[in-house]
Write an enzyme that holds these catalytic residues in place. Structure first.
Site, PDB file in Angstrom:
ATOM      1  N   ARG A 139     -47.015   3.239 -25.657  1.00 57.15           N
ATOM      2  CA  ARG A 139     -48.039   2.181 -25.759  1.00 57.15           C
ATOM      3  C   ARG A 139     -49.371   2.883 -25.941  1.00 57.15           C
ATOM      4  O   ARG A 139     -49.789   3.655 -25.087  1.00 57.15           O
ATOM      5  CB  ARG A 139     -48.044   1.321 -24.492  1.00 57.15           C
ATOM      6  CG  ARG A 139     -49.257   0.400 -24.424  1.00 57.15           C
ATOM      7  CD  ARG A 139     -49.143  -0.650 -23.354  1.00 57.15           C
ATOM      8  NE  ARG A 139     -48.200  -1.686 -23.747  1.00 57.15           N
ATOM      9  CZ  ARG A 139     -48.127  -2.882 -23.177  1.00 57.15           C
ATOM     10  NH1 ARG A 139     -48.921  -3.195 -22.177  1.00 57.15           N
ATOM     11  NH2 ARG A 139     -47.238  -3.761 -23.597  1.00 57.15           N
TER      12      ARG A 139
ATOM     13  N   HIS B 111     -46.830  -5.316 -31.877  1.00 53.62           N
ATOM     14  CA  HIS B 111     -46.087  -5.344 -30.611  1.00 53.62           C
ATOM     15  C   HIS B 111     -44.648  -5.779 -30.926  1.00 53.62           C
ATOM     16  O   HIS B 111     -44.225  -6.878 -30.568  1.00 53.62           O
ATOM     17  CB  HIS B 111     -46.769  -6.310 -29.639  1.00 53.62           C
ATOM     18  CG  HIS B 111     -46.350  -6.139 -28.208  1.00 53.62           C
ATOM     19  ND1 HIS B 111     -45.431  -5.192 -27.801  1.00 53.62           N
ATOM     20  CD2 HIS B 111     -46.735  -6.814 -27.084  1.00 53.62           C
ATOM     21  CE1 HIS B 111     -45.276  -5.295 -26.483  1.00 53.62           C
ATOM     22  NE2 HIS B 111     -46.048  -6.262 -26.033  1.00 53.62           N
TER      23      HIS B 111
ATOM     24  N   GLN C 190     -42.076  -7.186 -28.303  1.00 53.89           N
ATOM     25  CA  GLN C 190     -42.399  -8.536 -27.833  1.00 53.89           C
ATOM     26  C   GLN C 190     -41.780  -9.584 -28.743  1.00 53.89           C
ATOM     27  O   GLN C 190     -41.179 -10.561 -28.277  1.00 53.89           O
ATOM     28  CB  GLN C 190     -43.926  -8.708 -27.788  1.00 53.89           C
ATOM     29  CG  GLN C 190     -44.349 -10.055 -27.250  1.00 53.89           C
ATOM     30  CD  GLN C 190     -43.967 -10.220 -25.788  1.00 53.89           C
ATOM     31  OE1 GLN C 190     -44.295  -9.356 -24.973  1.00 53.89           O
ATOM     32  NE2 GLN C 190     -43.279 -11.289 -25.446  1.00 53.89           N
TER      33      GLN C 190
ATOM     34  N   ASP D 139     -51.932 -16.018 -27.359  1.00 51.02           N
ATOM     35  CA  ASP D 139     -52.093 -14.777 -26.597  1.00 51.02           C
ATOM     36  C   ASP D 139     -53.540 -14.753 -26.114  1.00 51.02           C
ATOM     37  O   ASP D 139     -54.371 -15.574 -26.546  1.00 51.02           O
ATOM     38  CB  ASP D 139     -51.767 -13.581 -27.524  1.00 51.02           C
ATOM     39  CG  ASP D 139     -51.739 -12.234 -26.801  1.00 51.02           C
ATOM     40  OD1 ASP D 139     -51.771 -12.212 -25.557  1.00 51.02           O
ATOM     41  OD2 ASP D 139     -51.685 -11.205 -27.505  1.00 51.02           O
TER      42      ASP D 139
ATOM     43  N   CYS E  25     -46.848 -14.080 -24.607  1.00 54.22           N
ATOM     44  CA  CYS E  25     -46.290 -12.768 -24.256  1.00 54.22           C
ATOM     45  C   CYS E  25     -46.628 -12.361 -22.828  1.00 54.22           C
ATOM     46  O   CYS E  25     -45.928 -11.526 -22.254  1.00 54.22           O
ATOM     47  CB  CYS E  25     -46.776 -11.718 -25.245  1.00 54.22           C
ATOM     48  SG  CYS E  25     -48.556 -11.473 -25.235  1.00 54.22           S
TER      49      CYS E  25
ATOM     50  N   ARG F 200     -37.314  -9.455 -22.601  1.00 53.74           N
ATOM     51  CA  ARG F 200     -37.756  -8.105 -22.989  1.00 53.74           C
ATOM     52  C   ARG F 200     -36.695  -7.095 -22.551  1.00 53.74           C
ATOM     53  O   ARG F 200     -36.359  -6.164 -23.272  1.00 53.74           O
ATOM     54  CB  ARG F 200     -39.100  -7.768 -22.319  1.00 53.74           C
ATOM     55  CG  ARG F 200     -40.305  -8.565 -22.804  1.00 53.74           C
ATOM     56  CD  ARG F 200     -40.713  -8.202 -24.212  1.00 53.74           C
ATOM     57  NE  ARG F 200     -41.050  -6.797 -24.354  1.00 53.74           N
ATOM     58  CZ  ARG F 200     -42.224  -6.239 -24.024  1.00 53.74           C
ATOM     59  NH1 ARG F 200     -43.200  -6.987 -23.565  1.00 53.74           N
ATOM     60  NH2 ARG F 200     -42.441  -4.940 -24.204  1.00 53.74           N
TER      61      ARG F 200
HETATM   62  N1  NVA Z   1     -52.555  -8.769 -27.381  1.00 53.75           N
HETATM   63  C1  NVA Z   1     -52.422  -8.283 -26.030  1.00 53.75           C
HETATM   64  C2  NVA Z   1     -50.977  -8.222 -25.647  1.00 53.75           C
HETATM   65  C3  NVA Z   1     -50.700  -7.751 -24.257  1.00 53.75           C
HETATM   66  C4  NVA Z   1     -49.251  -7.663 -23.941  1.00 53.75           C
HETATM   67  C5  NVA Z   1     -53.084  -6.927 -25.910  1.00 53.75           C
HETATM   68  O1  NVA Z   1     -52.935  -6.115 -26.827  1.00 53.75           O
HETATM   69  O2  NVA Z   1     -53.753  -6.678 -24.915  1.00 53.75           O
HETATM   70  N1   CP Z   2     -46.160  -8.720 -22.774  1.00 53.81           N
HETATM   71  C1   CP Z   2     -46.354  -7.443 -22.399  1.00 53.81           C
HETATM   72  O1   CP Z   2     -46.194  -6.500 -23.185  1.00 53.81           O
HETATM   73  O2   CP Z   2     -46.729  -7.293 -21.105  1.00 53.81           O
HETATM   74  P1   CP Z   2     -47.274  -5.983 -20.392  1.00 53.81           P
HETATM   75  O3   CP Z   2     -48.646  -5.707 -20.948  1.00 53.81           O
HETATM   76  O4   CP Z   2     -47.308  -6.339 -18.938  1.00 53.81           O
HETATM   77  O5   CP Z   2     -46.345  -4.855 -20.683  1.00 53.81           O
END
Ligand code: NVA
Ligand code: CP
Length: 303
Positions: free
Chosen positions: A105, A132, A135, A221, A261, A289
């Site tokens: 990540r 993502h 997801q 989101d 998500c 997930r």
């Molecule tokens: N769009 C959000 C998703 C978090 C799971 C982010 O990137 O923070």
């Molecule tokens: N939806 C998701 O990826 O959650 P986290 O940021 O908690 O991993």
């Protein structure tokens, strides 16, 4: 030598491969629910690298690989050399000599691409600024469980054209469904950033109520994704009319599902009575997930 398969974007897998993963996820979930041991990844090690916070992604990957008989190692930027400027190429060489599969990540997609180019083992995108993919695997699997095949269906995306939105757009091309997108002015989809083949599978709407019409799934989101916190106050003003509320759900098809998500901000991108209401499947979505990523790791490692 067989080429290593990575999952850096949704369209790194073919339609057949995606459908295989959904089918395997159903089987793997069934085994798990029946408390049946299934250890195809015995002695395999997953390294998880986090440059941003996470609850679900860490948990689902760590629990998932353990449930498949393997083990997981957690690294983050703060207490590894990754945060002290070691080149990502060097890190990839070393990490991939000591592990069987890597999940990352991070910020720019370019970082994970560079890592993968120097990795001896499969690399999975656990979220970047652009995409993502894990997801959306879980979201589509959840849709299939509740409503059957997603082909030909309509998904309404309300809010920011972010990593999750881009991935929905890629998925629509791969699995032949439609996405109605409504973003505030200035936050429109960038087809190039979303890496799309064309615009046959999505339509944009100025008014989010119009985007919701005809939708089988309404999803949104956070208004401010990780890494964009400096824009938070401005975004709160710009996105104020892009909340999924009960009225918007009524504009969608009668049996429309709601997904998010997570983590969610009730009262911002979604009203509490929607996310906590009867059309919401967010807890199934979060749980899935685990199951789809187990199927994904199994596929990338064992074919
Ligand atoms: N769009 C959000 C998703 C978090 C799971 C982010 O990137 O923070
Ligand atoms: N939806 C998701 O990826 O959650 P986290 O940021 O908690 O991993």
């Amino acid at each position: 030598m067989v080429a290593i398969k990575h999952f850096l974007q949704f369209n790194d897998l073919s339609t057949d491969e995606l459908n295989h993963i959904f089918a395997r996820a159903t089987w793997i979930k069934g085994q798990f629910k029946a408390y049946k041991q299934y250890w195809p990844l015995q002695d395999r090690t997953l390294v998880m690298i986090f440059e941003k916070a996470s609850t679900r992604t860490r948990l689902s990957f760590e629990a998932g690989v353990q449930q498949l008989g393997g083990s997981a190692i957690y690294l983050n930027t703060r207490d590894s050399q990754l945060g002290r400027g070691e080149p990502v190429e060097d890190a990839a060489q070393v990490i991939s000599r000591m592990s069987d599969i890597v999940m990352i990540r991070t910020f720019e997609q370019e970082i994970i691409e560079r890592f993968a180019a120097n990795s001896r083992v499969p690399v999975i995108n656990g979220l970047t600024n652009e995409y993502h993919p894990c997801q959306i695997l879980a979201d589509i699997f959840t849709f299939i469980e509740h409503r059957g095949p997603i082909k030909g269906k309509t998904v309404a995306w309300i809010g920011d054209s972010n990593n999750v939105c881009n991935t929905w757009l890629q998925a629509a091309e791969m699995l032949d469904f439609n996405v109605h997108v409504s973003t505030p002015p200035g936050y429109e989809v960038e087809p190039e950033r979303a890496n799309l083949y064309g615009n046959d599978h999505f339509e944009t709407f100025a008014d989010p109520m119009n985007a919701a019409q005809g939708a089988d799934l309404v999803t949104t989101d956070v208004w401010t994704s990780m890494g964009f916190e400096a824009e938070n106050e401005e975004r709160k003003r710009d996105f104020a009319d892009w909340q999924v509320d009960a009225e918007m759900m009524r504009a969608a098809n009668k049996d429309a599902l709601f997904m998010h998500c997570l983590p969610a901000h009730r009262g911002e991108e979604v009203a509490a009575d929607v996310i906590d209401g009867t059309q919401s499947v967010v807890w199934d979505e979060a749980e899935n997930r685990l199951h789809v990523q187990k199927a994904l790791m199994e596929y990338l490692l064992l074919g």
